[in-house]
Scaffold this active site. Structure first.
Site, short mmCIF file in Angstrom:
data_model
loop_
_atom_site.label_atom_id
_atom_site.label_comp_id
_atom_site.label_asym_id
_atom_site.label_seq_id
_atom_site.Cartn_x
_atom_site.Cartn_y
_atom_site.Cartn_z
N ASP A 15 -85.80 20.57 35.76
CA ASP A 15 -85.24 20.54 34.40
C ASP A 15 -86.13 21.23 33.38
O ASP A 15 -85.69 22.11 32.64
CB ASP A 15 -84.99 19.09 33.97
N ARG A 106 -94.41 7.05 28.54
CA ARG A 106 -93.88 7.88 27.46
C ARG A 106 -94.71 7.85 26.17
O ARG A 106 -94.88 8.89 25.53
CB ARG A 106 -92.42 7.49 27.17
N ASP A 135 -84.97 7.99 28.37
CA ASP A 135 -86.18 8.73 28.00
C ASP A 135 -86.02 9.55 26.72
O ASP A 135 -86.99 9.74 25.98
CB ASP A 135 -86.63 9.62 29.15
N SER A 191 -83.19 13.38 41.03
CA SER A 191 -84.22 13.65 40.04
C SER A 191 -85.40 12.71 40.27
O SER A 191 -85.22 11.54 40.59
CB SER A 191 -83.65 13.43 38.63
#
Length: 425
Positions: A15, A106, A135, A191
């Site tokens: 991605d 994150r 996310d 993913s």
């Protein structure tokens, strides 16, 4: 005329590699920022050594795609000490099973990205998060808290991007056409997201919740069926709820936080510990199937829960579990780390852990984690004499009679009321 600069959170995967190329085509000067918060690419059978990911290869890939610069930021220590260890202290868990591996990473990744963007004078930051996931929320709420004026480019929410790339197969075609090397294939289209704490797998064939995850999907842990036939024992020492020392089966004592975390990962990985396969409720309202490997954190959290049983007051533990643990996990999952409520809860976590000192002897074996024993030199809430079934000790059994009588008052009244109504308990 100079082009506008954009800083992309770059993983090196399908991605973000395609997004990097696409944003360059859109006319931006791109800076790739890759955070060194991940574990390794080595097989988990490598007994006592974890090799770090080839970050220079990722940097070379970003530059080859066309980035004007690529920053590699080592954020492992702050990730462990500021995110993972507080999560261990309060036994953080989402929906009773997910240990928040992605959520934990994150905040530190976003913080490092904003620093690069500010240094380079970027007009925007970007990420490769899907428009249907958590996310995007986590990254963007962090961005706006850290720099309220920042612009965010979210390609998966832009019609000109998602109408061209409907999914990962279109990205694979684009990567092949533009010469972007990727590890994903159409035969393995799921993913992945990896960091020091875990690796997550979703999308592709995993979107059917009744499809068994392929055996070759899992990359961090040995299949429990193929794990060693001999158990592996180790000890974790806690101070104020924080893992401070890990003692291996060979007697080696590890005290550095990063090395301790890496060793816990290595032990759990080679013994197949830490796999879960769940359907969870995303913050935006959708249900999602996710497969997670969280090896070392599984062991550290389980050991911490056990030592609390020995040294933590019952009412403190109950209040912490009911209010702090649930809400801290919710805050992390929903991307609200940079918030006043998180700061408040972390102060509560510290206050709850003053007495959580001691050591836990642990065992891992073919996917299972178990406790062999626990002890504490400083905290004496547990009294073997009082609890013993073989001696009277300082606790008089006759005192329990009055305790039961008082507890029964309310229940007797409830039973009488039900009986008067002819209702059955």
């Amino acid at each position: 005329m100079a082009k506008d600069k954009v800083c992309l959170a770059y993983s090196g995967g399908l991605d973000t590699s395609c997004i990097l190329k696409w944003l360059i085509e859109e006319g931006y000067d791109m800076l790739a920022k890759k955070a060194r918060s991940s574990t390794c690419k080595s097989p988990p059978k490598s007994a006592n050594k974890l090799f770090t990911e080839d970050f220079q290869a990722a940097k070379a890939k970003a530059l080859k795609i066309g980035a004007v610069a690529c920053y590699i930021e080592d954020i492992r220590r702050e990730f462990i000490e500021e995110l993972c260890f507080p999560a261990v202290q309060c036994n953080a868990v989402y929906e009773n099973i997910y240990l928040l591996g992605t959520s934990l990473a994150r905040p530190v990744i976003a913080r490092a990205q904003i620093k690069v963007a500010q240094k380079e004078g970027c007009i925007a930051v970007s990420h490769g998060c899907t428009g249907k996931g958590n996310d995007q929320v986590r990254f963007e709420l962090a961005f706006y808290a850290l720099q309220p004026s920042i612009k965010v480019i979210a390609p998966w929410r832009l019609p000109e991007f998602y109408e061209r790339f409907a999914g990962r197969n279109d990205l694979l075609d684009y990567a092949a056409k533009t010469g972007i090397p990727v590890s994903s294939t159409k035969s393995k289209p799921w993913s992945m997201d990896e960091n020091l704490a875990h690796c997550s797998y979703e999308a592709g064939i995993l979107e059917d919740p009744d499809v068994t995850a392929p055996a070759d999907m899992w990359k961090l842990t040995v299949d429990p069926l193929n794990a060693p036939d001999k158990p592996e024992d180790f000890t974790i020492v806690f101070e104020k709820g924080l893992p401070k020392k890990l003692i291996t089966a060979e007697g080696k004592a590890i005290t550095d936080s990063v090395e301790l975390f890496l060793e816990a990962n290595a032990i759990a990985r080679r013994n197949g510990v830490g796999r879960v396969d769940i359907v969870e409720n995303r913050f935006i309202g959708l249900k999602s199937r996710g497969c997670y490997e969280t090896p070392g954190l599984t062991c550290l959290r389980s050991a911490h829960i056990d030592i609390e049983g020995l040294v933590l007051d019952r009412e403190v533990r109950a209040l912490r579990d009911q209010f702090v643990t649930f809400n801290y996990a919710k805050i992390l999952y929903n991307g609200l780390y940079f918030s006043p409520e998180r700061e408040f809860l972390e102060e509560s976590i510290v206050a709850s852990q003053k007495t959580v000192n001691g050591q836990v002897r642990c065992r891992v074996y073919k996917g299972n984690f178990s406790i062999l024993g626990r002890s504490s030199e400083t905290e004496k809430l547990y009294d073997a004499s009082e609890s013993s079934m073989d001696e009277i000790g300082a606790f008089s059994p006759k005192d329990t009679t009055g305790f039961i009588s008082v507890q029964a008052i309310r229940l007797k009244k409830y039973g009488e009321a039900k009986e008067a109504k002819g209702e059955r308990l």
